[in-house]
Design an enzyme around this catalytic site. Sequence first.
Site, PDB file in Angstrom:
ATOM      1  N   ASP A  25     -13.561  51.079  19.200  1.00  0.00           N
ATOM      2  CA  ASP A  25     -14.949  51.547  19.250  1.00  0.00           C
ATOM      3  C   ASP A  25     -15.417  51.517  20.700  1.00  0.00           C
ATOM      4  O   ASP A  25     -14.924  50.741  21.525  1.00  0.00           O
ATOM      5  CB  ASP A  25     -15.849  50.646  18.385  1.00  0.00           C
ATOM      6  CG  ASP A  25     -17.153  51.347  17.960  1.00  0.00           C
ATOM      7  OD1 ASP A  25     -17.291  51.669  16.756  1.00  0.00           O
ATOM      8  OD2 ASP A  25     -18.038  51.546  18.833  1.00  0.00           O
ATOM      9  N   ASP A  79     -13.473  54.956  24.364  1.00  0.00           N
ATOM     10  CA  ASP A  79     -14.188  56.175  23.987  1.00  0.00           C
ATOM     11  C   ASP A  79     -13.110  57.156  23.527  1.00  0.00           C
ATOM     12  O   ASP A  79     -12.201  57.486  24.303  1.00  0.00           O
ATOM     13  CB  ASP A  79     -14.938  56.699  25.229  1.00  0.00           C
ATOM     14  CG  ASP A  79     -15.725  57.968  24.937  1.00  0.00           C
ATOM     15  OD1 ASP A  79     -15.324  58.744  24.051  1.00  0.00           O
ATOM     16  OD2 ASP A  79     -16.742  58.176  25.627  1.00  0.00           O
ATOM     17  N   VAL A  80     -13.213  57.615  22.292  1.00  0.00           N
ATOM     18  CA  VAL A  80     -12.137  58.461  21.757  1.00  0.00           C
ATOM     19  C   VAL A  80     -11.996  59.801  22.469  1.00  0.00           C
ATOM     20  O   VAL A  80     -11.023  60.515  22.248  1.00  0.00           O
ATOM     21  CB  VAL A  80     -12.287  58.698  20.230  1.00  0.00           C
ATOM     22  CG1 VAL A  80     -12.049  57.440  19.438  1.00  0.00           C
ATOM     23  CG2 VAL A  80     -13.621  59.357  19.896  1.00  0.00           C
ATOM     24  N   SER A 100     -17.226  66.022   6.328  1.00  0.00           N
ATOM     25  CA  SER A 100     -18.580  65.752   5.840  1.00  0.00           C
ATOM     26  C   SER A 100     -18.958  66.912   4.922  1.00  0.00           C
ATOM     27  O   SER A 100     -18.345  67.994   5.012  1.00  0.00           O
ATOM     28  CB  SER A 100     -19.559  65.705   7.017  1.00  0.00           C
ATOM     29  OG  SER A 100     -20.903  65.850   6.583  1.00  0.00           O
ATOM     30  N   TYR A 112     -22.880  69.757  14.783  1.00  0.00           N
ATOM     31  CA  TYR A 112     -22.291  68.814  13.820  1.00  0.00           C
ATOM     32  C   TYR A 112     -21.520  69.573  12.736  1.00  0.00           C
ATOM     33  O   TYR A 112     -20.390  69.219  12.405  1.00  0.00           O
ATOM     34  CB  TYR A 112     -23.404  67.949  13.225  1.00  0.00           C
ATOM     35  CG  TYR A 112     -22.914  66.802  12.381  1.00  0.00           C
ATOM     36  CD1 TYR A 112     -22.486  65.609  12.967  1.00  0.00           C
ATOM     37  CD2 TYR A 112     -22.878  66.906  10.998  1.00  0.00           C
ATOM     38  CE1 TYR A 112     -22.031  64.554  12.180  1.00  0.00           C
ATOM     39  CE2 TYR A 112     -22.433  65.851  10.211  1.00  0.00           C
ATOM     40  CZ  TYR A 112     -22.018  64.678  10.810  1.00  0.00           C
ATOM     41  OH  TYR A 112     -21.569  63.636  10.025  1.00  0.00           O
ATOM     42  N   LYS A 170     -17.469  69.393  12.109  1.00  0.00           N
ATOM     43  CA  LYS A 170     -16.887  68.974  10.832  1.00  0.00           C
ATOM     44  C   LYS A 170     -15.999  70.073  10.252  1.00  0.00           C
ATOM     45  O   LYS A 170     -14.964  69.793   9.651  1.00  0.00           O
ATOM     46  CB  LYS A 170     -17.985  68.579   9.849  1.00  0.00           C
ATOM     47  CG  LYS A 170     -18.744  67.313  10.260  1.00  0.00           C
ATOM     48  CD  LYS A 170     -17.802  66.113  10.361  1.00  0.00           C
ATOM     49  CE  LYS A 170     -18.558  64.808  10.593  1.00  0.00           C
ATOM     50  NZ  LYS A 170     -17.682  63.634  10.593  1.00  0.00           N
ATOM     51  N   THR A 220     -24.533  62.275   2.493  1.00  0.00           N
ATOM     52  CA  THR A 220     -25.379  61.383   3.302  1.00  0.00           C
ATOM     53  C   THR A 220     -25.272  59.916   2.888  1.00  0.00           C
ATOM     54  O   THR A 220     -25.361  59.576   1.711  1.00  0.00           O
ATOM     55  CB  THR A 220     -26.842  61.860   3.213  1.00  0.00           C
ATOM     56  OG1 THR A 220     -26.950  63.080   3.943  1.00  0.00           O
ATOM     57  CG2 THR A 220     -27.808  60.841   3.810  1.00  0.00           C
TER      58      THR A 220
HETATM   59  P1  NAI Z   1     -22.553  55.257  12.831  1.00  0.00           P
HETATM   60  O1  NAI Z   1     -23.304  55.935  13.922  1.00  0.00           O
HETATM   61  O2  NAI Z   1     -23.271  54.272  12.002  1.00  0.00           O
HETATM   62  O3  NAI Z   1     -21.249  54.559  13.401  1.00  0.00           O
HETATM   63  C1  NAI Z   1     -20.378  55.275  14.234  1.00  0.00           C
HETATM   64  C2  NAI Z   1     -19.499  54.326  15.021  1.00  0.00           C
HETATM   65  O4  NAI Z   1     -18.679  55.141  15.871  1.00  0.00           O
HETATM   66  C3  NAI Z   1     -20.288  53.369  15.927  1.00  0.00           C
HETATM   67  O5  NAI Z   1     -19.743  52.068  15.861  1.00  0.00           O
HETATM   68  C4  NAI Z   1     -20.113  53.974  17.320  1.00  0.00           C
HETATM   69  O6  NAI Z   1     -20.171  53.022  18.365  1.00  0.00           O
HETATM   70  C5  NAI Z   1     -18.724  54.610  17.188  1.00  0.00           C
HETATM   71  N1  NAI Z   1     -18.532  55.683  18.160  1.00  0.00           N
HETATM   72  C6  NAI Z   1     -19.409  56.688  18.475  1.00  0.00           C
HETATM   73  N2  NAI Z   1     -18.907  57.438  19.454  1.00  0.00           N
HETATM   74  C7  NAI Z   1     -17.704  56.925  19.772  1.00  0.00           C
HETATM   75  C8  NAI Z   1     -16.707  57.274  20.717  1.00  0.00           C
HETATM   76  N3  NAI Z   1     -16.882  58.302  21.571  1.00  0.00           N
HETATM   77  N4  NAI Z   1     -15.578  56.535  20.775  1.00  0.00           N
HETATM   78  C9  NAI Z   1     -15.412  55.482  19.950  1.00  0.00           C
HETATM   79  N5  NAI Z   1     -16.328  55.092  19.039  1.00  0.00           N
HETATM   80  C10 NAI Z   1     -17.448  55.813  18.944  1.00  0.00           C
HETATM   81  O7  NAI Z   1     -21.999  56.448  11.912  1.00  0.00           O
HETATM   82  P2  NAI Z   1     -21.562  56.435  10.364  1.00  0.00           P
HETATM   83  O8  NAI Z   1     -22.692  56.892   9.544  1.00  0.00           O
HETATM   84  O9  NAI Z   1     -20.889  55.170  10.049  1.00  0.00           O
HETATM   85  O10 NAI Z   1     -20.526  57.645  10.379  1.00  0.00           O
HETATM   86  C11 NAI Z   1     -19.126  57.438  10.467  1.00  0.00           C
HETATM   87  C12 NAI Z   1     -18.419  58.766  10.204  1.00  0.00           C
HETATM   88  O11 NAI Z   1     -18.832  59.272   8.937  1.00  0.00           O
HETATM   89  C13 NAI Z   1     -18.746  59.860  11.228  1.00  0.00           C
HETATM   90  O12 NAI Z   1     -17.609  60.649  11.458  1.00  0.00           O
HETATM   91  C14 NAI Z   1     -19.801  60.682  10.507  1.00  0.00           C
HETATM   92  O13 NAI Z   1     -19.868  61.998  10.966  1.00  0.00           O
HETATM   93  C15 NAI Z   1     -19.296  60.601   9.076  1.00  0.00           C
HETATM   94  N6  NAI Z   1     -20.310  60.882   8.074  1.00  0.00           N
HETATM   95  C16 NAI Z   1     -21.468  60.144   8.043  1.00  0.00           C
HETATM   96  C17 NAI Z   1     -22.434  60.418   7.101  1.00  0.00           C
HETATM   97  C18 NAI Z   1     -23.720  59.700   7.041  1.00  0.00           C
HETATM   98  O14 NAI Z   1     -24.632  60.208   6.351  1.00  0.00           O
HETATM   99  N7  NAI Z   1     -23.890  58.540   7.659  1.00  0.00           N
HETATM  100  C19 NAI Z   1     -22.194  61.478   6.083  1.00  0.00           C
HETATM  101  C20 NAI Z   1     -20.970  62.203   6.252  1.00  0.00           C
HETATM  102  C21 NAI Z   1     -20.053  61.882   7.207  1.00  0.00           C
HETATM  103  C1  1HS Z   2     -24.702  63.227   8.647  1.00  0.00           C
HETATM  104  C2  1HS Z   2     -23.862  63.506   7.477  1.00  0.00           C
HETATM  105  O1  1HS Z   2     -22.602  64.021   7.786  1.00  0.00           O
HETATM  106  C3  1HS Z   2     -24.514  64.242   6.364  1.00  0.00           C
HETATM  107  S1  1HS Z   2     -25.035  65.870   6.736  1.00  0.00           S
HETATM  108  C4  1HS Z   2     -25.800  66.185   5.158  1.00  0.00           C
HETATM  109  C5  1HS Z   2     -27.241  66.275   5.254  1.00  0.00           C
HETATM  110  S2  1HS Z   2     -28.007  66.363   3.734  1.00  0.00           S
HETATM  111  O2  1HS Z   2     -27.130  66.772   2.656  1.00  0.00           O
HETATM  112  O3  1HS Z   2     -28.588  65.044   3.447  1.00  0.00           O
HETATM  113  O4  1HS Z   2     -29.069  67.363   3.976  1.00  0.00           O
END
Ligand code: NAI
Ligand code: 1HS
Length: 255
Positions: A38, A64-65, A143, A156, A160, A188
């Site tokens: 991370d 950083d990825v 997503s 975004y 995806k 979400t």
């Molecule tokens: P979050 O923002 O809560 O956590 C993301 C993590 O990734 C954090 O620990 C951050 O420090 C790390 N990160 C960000 N940029 C980075 C980089 N350049 N290099 C290394 N680490 C990095 O996000 P969340 O909600 O846990 O999302 C995780 C995955 O799930 C993402 O790919 C997101 O697009 C996907 N996702 C999330 C949804 C949501 O509603 N929360 C819905 C659908 C998909």
């Molecule tokens: C941020 C994550 O990938 C979800 S995008 C979906 C947005 S919605 O279905 O709640 O409008």
Amino acid sequence: MTNQLHDEVVIITGGAAGIGLATARICAREGASVGVIDVNPAKVREAVQTLEANGARAAGAVADVTNAETVQSAVAEIEAALGPITGLVNNAGIAGFGAVHDARPSDWDRVMAVKVTGTYLASKAVLPGMLARRRGAIVNFGSVAGMAGIPNMAAYCAAKGAVIGLTRQMAADYAKNGIRVNAVCPGTVASTEMGAQLLGSDTSPEVQARRLAKYPIGRFGEPQEIGEVVAFLLSPQAAFVVGALYSVDGGMTAI
Ligand code: NAI
Ligand code: 1HS
């Protein structure tokens, strides 16, 4: 599942928070050794401490990825601590808001870099070892936004969509080498930082109600509900699952 990952060493990018951390905990519960990569050093330390306090074998590395060199060295660091990598979860991602006409080019580039280039670079770092051992499982994070147009999320959705394309492409290249590549496509998850950003991006009651109404299940998801599916996809139970997109979205894309 019980102890389905006992022979696995799994790296989770973005594993220090949110869905990534929930996934790390579930993989550890299933017996995996877990490597957290991370960009946030304090959260990496905290995540590894939490995992170890729960009895897991865990290691962390800050990277950083989007940076090829640091990703390579982070993978090497984790491999030195935990052994050969058998699983990779390309979870790291950031949200980005804006339609094409008003999205800032720098935001566009960053969203694409973290999600698309990051998935490519982390995969590139683990694949030589997996190919040499003819064994591995990679789970990418799509997503619902890769399947449907979400208003005000141009970069975004594009990122995806690209991850979904890359997942199928990688599955085609590597299945014959004993490496399975699949994707989860969550709906979400409101309780993470990204979920808060999403819901905070437009707080008008109509938009909030319209967002929730898209989910036949009548609620948003929880991080562990995504992590359970990721753990399954990493496990030998998913031996014949290749190039699949697993919707984990309470029915959002079914209607
Ligand atoms: P979050 O923002 O809560 O956590 C993301 C993590 O990734 C954090 O620990 C951050 O420090 C790390 N990160 C960000 N940029 C980075 C980089 N350049 N290099 C290394 N680490 C990095 O996000 P969340 O909600 O846990 O999302 C995780 C995955 O799930 C993402 O790919 C997101 O697009 C996907 N996702 C999330 C949804 C949501 O509603 N929360 C819905 C659908 C998909
Ligand atoms: C941020 C994550 O990938 C979800 S995008 C979906 C947005 S919605 O279905 O709640 O409008």
